[in-house]
Scaffold this active site. Sequence first.
Site, PDB file in Angstrom:
ATOM      1  N   ASP A 107       9.571 -21.145 -32.988  1.00 33.17           N
ATOM      2  CA  ASP A 107       9.390 -19.593 -33.166  1.00 33.17           C
ATOM      3  C   ASP A 107       8.843 -18.914 -31.676  1.00 33.17           C
ATOM      4  OD1 ASP A 107       9.203 -17.316 -35.304  1.00 33.17           O
ATOM      5  OD2 ASP A 107       7.581 -17.111 -34.048  1.00 33.17           O
ATOM      6  N   ILE A 108       9.581 -18.064 -31.195  1.00 37.96           N
ATOM      7  CA  ILE A 108       8.925 -17.420 -30.136  1.00 37.96           C
ATOM      8  C   ILE A 108       7.711 -16.542 -30.299  1.00 37.96           C
ATOM      9  CG2 ILE A 108       9.557 -15.759 -28.178  1.00 37.96           C
ATOM     10  CD1 ILE A 108      12.378 -16.453 -28.388  1.00 37.96           C
ATOM     11  N   ASN A 115       9.282  -7.175 -27.440  1.00 33.07           N
ATOM     12  CA  ASN A 115      10.260  -5.853 -27.854  1.00 33.07           C
ATOM     13  C   ASN A 115       9.651  -4.641 -27.681  1.00 33.07           C
ATOM     14  OD1 ASN A 115      12.851  -6.867 -28.280  1.00 33.07           O
ATOM     15  ND2 ASN A 115      12.718  -7.313 -30.425  1.00 33.07           N
ATOM     16  N   HIS A 120      14.451  -3.256 -26.700  1.00 33.33           N
ATOM     17  CA  HIS A 120      15.568  -4.296 -27.643  1.00 33.33           C
ATOM     18  C   HIS A 120      16.648  -4.999 -26.703  1.00 33.33           C
ATOM     19  CE1 HIS A 120      13.844  -3.745 -31.653  1.00 33.33           C
ATOM     20  NE2 HIS A 120      13.897  -2.856 -31.373  1.00 33.33           N
ATOM     21  N   ASP A 124      16.777  -9.048 -26.475  1.00 37.59           N
ATOM     22  CA  ASP A 124      17.890  -9.941 -26.362  1.00 37.59           C
ATOM     23  C   ASP A 124      18.167 -10.777 -25.228  1.00 37.59           C
ATOM     24  OD1 ASP A 124      18.696  -8.560 -28.830  1.00 37.59           O
ATOM     25  OD2 ASP A 124      20.082  -7.274 -27.908  1.00 37.59           O
ATOM     26  N   GLU A 151      13.731 -14.322 -34.304  1.00 44.00           N
ATOM     27  CA  GLU A 151      13.326 -15.098 -32.866  1.00 44.00           C
ATOM     28  C   GLU A 151      12.930 -16.761 -33.585  1.00 44.00           C
ATOM     29  OE1 GLU A 151       9.460 -13.103 -34.467  1.00 44.00           O
ATOM     30  OE2 GLU A 151      11.577 -12.647 -34.607  1.00 44.00           O
TER      31      GLU A 151
END
Length: 240
Positions: A107-108, A115, A120, A124, A151
């Site tokens: 998981d980030i 974000n 956004h 990305d 994520e």
Amino acid sequence: MDTLYLEEELVLNKAERLLSEKEIFTREEYSEVYEEYKKLLRQMKTLVKVADLTQLELKTLSEELSKVSRMDGLTELYNRRYFRELYSQEWQMAMQENSVLSLLMIDIDNFKKYNDTYGHLQGDVCLKEAAAVFRREAEKAGALVARFGGEEFVMLLPGADCRAAEQVAENLNKSMEKLNLIHPQTAVQTHVTISIGIASARPEKAGDFQLLMDEADRALYQAKADGRNCYRIFQRGSEK
């Protein structure tokens, strides 16, 4: 459709007429039918080439559609649905071979804050660059990697025990540090980091593959609870 073979029918009718009306043909009559035949033969060869090309195009299109159905459009990693298919196959194979499987849930950290800070579009970019890191490390380890949602990512290591999985997790954390994606809103580091949960098992039952994912997810939750930018290994018997 009635006119599709009109030229061929005209040549056939001409040849039939000559055969029924004459027993001896002049050189000019032979030559006329012969030239018409050559023209039709060229047309038929062209049609065959077009048909072959069409089949190739259809095959290419089918392969592209198949790829699209398997891949995540943003990161170009496997998507969640296709990963589960591969995971089920690897689980069955591990059962047959009595081998071990390890699973990493990745998981980030603080991605929502990233974000909110950069927008956004940059979010990305972050996901794609992180995915590229995961892909490289997966290739080195002979692993399968997929975007699991948002994520969150998942990596499956066939034939790898917990110690081998731990080494992959260390490599992932180091590679993310080298990537050095600036993230001033994180409380962990000044760059984007990841948390990882690790679980390993020797498959025994066909329906138990979800259990390993749940265990890796619990280990991921523990890594986040312990401050993020780290990995934790699920220990059986430690469940509350």
